[in-house]
Design an enzyme around this catalytic site. Structure first.
Site, PDB file in Angstrom:
ATOM      1  N   GLY A  61       0.836  -1.198   0.000  1.00 19.36           N
ATOM      2  CA  GLY A  61       0.000   0.000   0.000  1.00 19.36           C
ATOM      3  C   GLY A  61       0.866   1.242   0.000  1.00 19.36           C
ATOM      4  O   GLY A  61       2.063   1.177   0.314  1.00 19.36           O
ATOM      5  N   HIS A 176       8.274  -7.229  -2.999  1.00 20.10           N
ATOM      6  CA  HIS A 176       7.040  -7.657  -3.670  1.00 20.10           C
ATOM      7  C   HIS A 176       7.271  -8.980  -4.404  1.00 20.10           C
ATOM      8  O   HIS A 176       7.710  -8.996  -5.555  1.00 20.10           O
ATOM      9  CB  HIS A 176       6.580  -6.590  -4.670  1.00 20.10           C
ATOM     10  N   ASP A 234     -15.603 -14.543 -22.668  1.00 22.06           N
ATOM     11  CA  ASP A 234     -16.309 -14.669 -21.393  1.00 22.06           C
ATOM     12  C   ASP A 234     -17.739 -15.160 -21.584  1.00 22.06           C
ATOM     13  O   ASP A 234     -18.179 -16.101 -20.914  1.00 22.06           O
ATOM     14  CB  ASP A 234     -16.313 -13.323 -20.661  1.00 22.06           C
TER      15      ASP A 234
END
Length: 527
Positions: A61, A176, A234
């Site tokens: 964040g 990360h 989709d």
């Protein structure tokens, strides 16, 4: 909180602290064969416990944990006994909540950084080299780990770059691991899931299909179902999945809204029906959509209008089939949509996320919707959907298609949508797609939106005369799941052919430009 889980599998919860890569963390967990969901950091310990998680990952964040108003986490979460991994900001949140110290030391690390693993016997770093390249993005750091936690790694500027407590199955890393730039990042996530938390890799397309078929049958029963079939990946996969569950109870509806690319309608009517045997009803709603979009330039308003008109078209089919439905003793109450997890997240339905843009099938739905929605793909990412499509036996010409937005060319015209502008864009798009296919580049790019800047004009010279035409934008991107993307470096000769053909063959276009923006900061579609 987010909506209830649409799978019987217990989730690994990714707690979102406003991270750029929160969705990517969830994606990496699924790559490891474990189901994951996003939840906001505002979720209470009771709410998190109610979702019965088998693991928790705290995202990064942009904030500093010691600042007033910084995102926090209910400390009761750490008392749930659930294996937990903190990443970057989440690492610092964990440290502070458990009694460690987080401070701004004035030392920052951004980008590629050399890390040294100093406790390689920890399950988190099992099977990894002692020295590895990691991706950092922090100005604060954990200066003292919580009591009972061992320091597992360090860098030149960060003496506590990772810590862990094997007994409590709690770990944290300052870097990360979810990004590809961290050389062994995925292995760290897999070690946490499989070795620290002891989770099996049992999330795959086969069990998703079986589970969703059961859910669809339970929801629909003997009812009749309409499916919104656009021809895209989709809607094609969701229709096939529902057809597998309920067979002839399903009627696929293809709405020709006039915002399609060249040949789109014919491909749906021929290829899809031939490969699945699904009953198809085609609705010609071109005039209706154009009338509704007349005078509208705002992209959010366009998306909502298109979403509304889609539903109105399905309602007309519902009324037309009502006699047939009554003969079977069942009304048509159900509507299938190919909604994906990124659609939900970007429409503000994810883990406390902002509404980036209203997808026509999520935030664009009318409030007076009369259908009960069937959305078997709602928890899935795009590549998971493709895997399910192949498992269901759909041909690659359908499953391998580049994504095309439900609102179609309506959101690739920056400005008012008119029949004339649609024809210009259709012609330019067809040229770009043809040249990319000829060059063998279809498999290398995720998607290549072609955008008409209808409200912009530029001076040009064609046929020894001055022109004042529209620019066309090429937006080739590479991505894994559309949550993040980078622009694709197309060969110059291919770009040249596309530009020359468009400016020569498409009226009112005298300039072709290339969009070289990543996501973030730019979304893949312009609107």
């Amino acid at each position: 909180m987010t909506e209830q889980t649409e799978t019987s599998q217990r989730p690994v919860l990714v707690v979102d602290f406003g991270a750029q890569y929160a969705q990517l963390i969830a994606r990496r967990v699924r790559e490891a064969g474990v189901y994951s969901e996003l939840v906001p950091h505002t979720a209470t310990a009771a709410e998190i416990a109610a979702k019965n998680p088998i693991g928790i990952i705290l995202s990064g964040g942009p904030s500093s944990v010691y600042e007033p108003g910084a995102p926090t986490l209910d400390p009761g979460v750490f008392d749930l006994g659930v294996p937990t991994l903190g990443i970057c900001y989440g690492f610092q949140v964990m440290a502070q909540a458990l009694g460690g110290v987080v401070a701004n030391t004035g030392l920052r690390e951004y980008g590629a950084t050399d890390a040294s693993i100093i406790r390689d016997e920890s399950v988190l770093f099992d099977g990894q080299p002692a020295d590895q390249n990691v991706w950092m993005s922090h100005g604060d750091q954990v200066s003292e780990p919580p009591a009972g936690f061992e320091v597992l790694a360090r860098t030149g500027a960060t003496p506590v770059a990772a810590f862990g407590n094997d007994a409590r199955r709690m770990y944290g890393v300052q870097w990360h691991p979810e990004v590809k730039h961290s050389d062994h990042g995925q292995r760290i996530i897999e070690n946490f899931l499989h070795k620290a938390a002891g989770l099996p890799a049992d999330w795959n397309s086969g069990n998703v299909i079986a589970e969703q078929v059961d859910r669809i049958r339970a929801q629909v029963g003997s009812g009749r179902v309409l499916s919104a079939l656009s021809g895209g990946v989709d809607s094609a996969v969701s229709t096939a999945l529902v057809h597998k569950a309920v067979g002839d109870q399903l009627v696929a509806v293809f709405v020709d809204h006039g915002l399609l690319r060249k040949g789109e309608r014919e491909q749906v009517e021929q290829d899809y029906v031939a490969s699945t045997g699904v009953r198809l009803v085609t609705v010609d709603a071109r005039e209706t959509f154009l009338e509704a979009l007349a005078g509208v330039s705002d992209p959010e308003q366009k998306r909502k209008i298109i979403g509304r008109e889609f539903i109105r078209a399905f309602e007309r089919v519902q009324r037309e089939l009502v006699d047939e439905a009554k003969a079977d003793g069942e009304p048509i109450r159900f509507l299938v949509q190919g909604t994906l997890y990124p659609d939900v997240v970007e429409s503000g339905g994810g883990a406390g996320t902002a509404n980036i843009k209203s997808h026509h099938n999520v935030g664009g739905l009318p409030e007076d919707l009369q259908f009960e929605l069937v959305e078997p793909l709602r928890t899935l990412f795009k590549d998971e959907v493709r895997a399910i499509g192949r498992e269901l036996g759909l041909p690659d010409v359908i499953v391998g298609r580049q994504p095309f937005p439900g609102p179609g060319l309506g959101i690739r015209i920056v400005g008012e949508v008119t029949a004339d502008r649609l024809e210009i864009l259709r012609d330019a798009d067809a040229i770009a797609r043809e040249e990319l296919t000829k060059a063998g580049l279809d498999a290398e790019i995720w998607q290549c939106p072609v955008v008409l800047l209808a409200d912009v004009r530029s001076v040009g010279v064609q046929g020894d005369g001055r022109t004042y035409g529209h620019p066309i934008v090429l937006r080739p991107v590479s991505s894994e799941d559309a949550m993040t993307a980078d622009w694709t470096r197309l060969p110059y000769d291919v770009l040249s052919r596309i530009s020359n053909r468009i400016t020569n063959e498409v009226r009112e276009v005298n300039r072709v430009v290339l969009d070289v923006t990543s996501k973030p900061p730019g979304t893949i579609e312009w609107e």
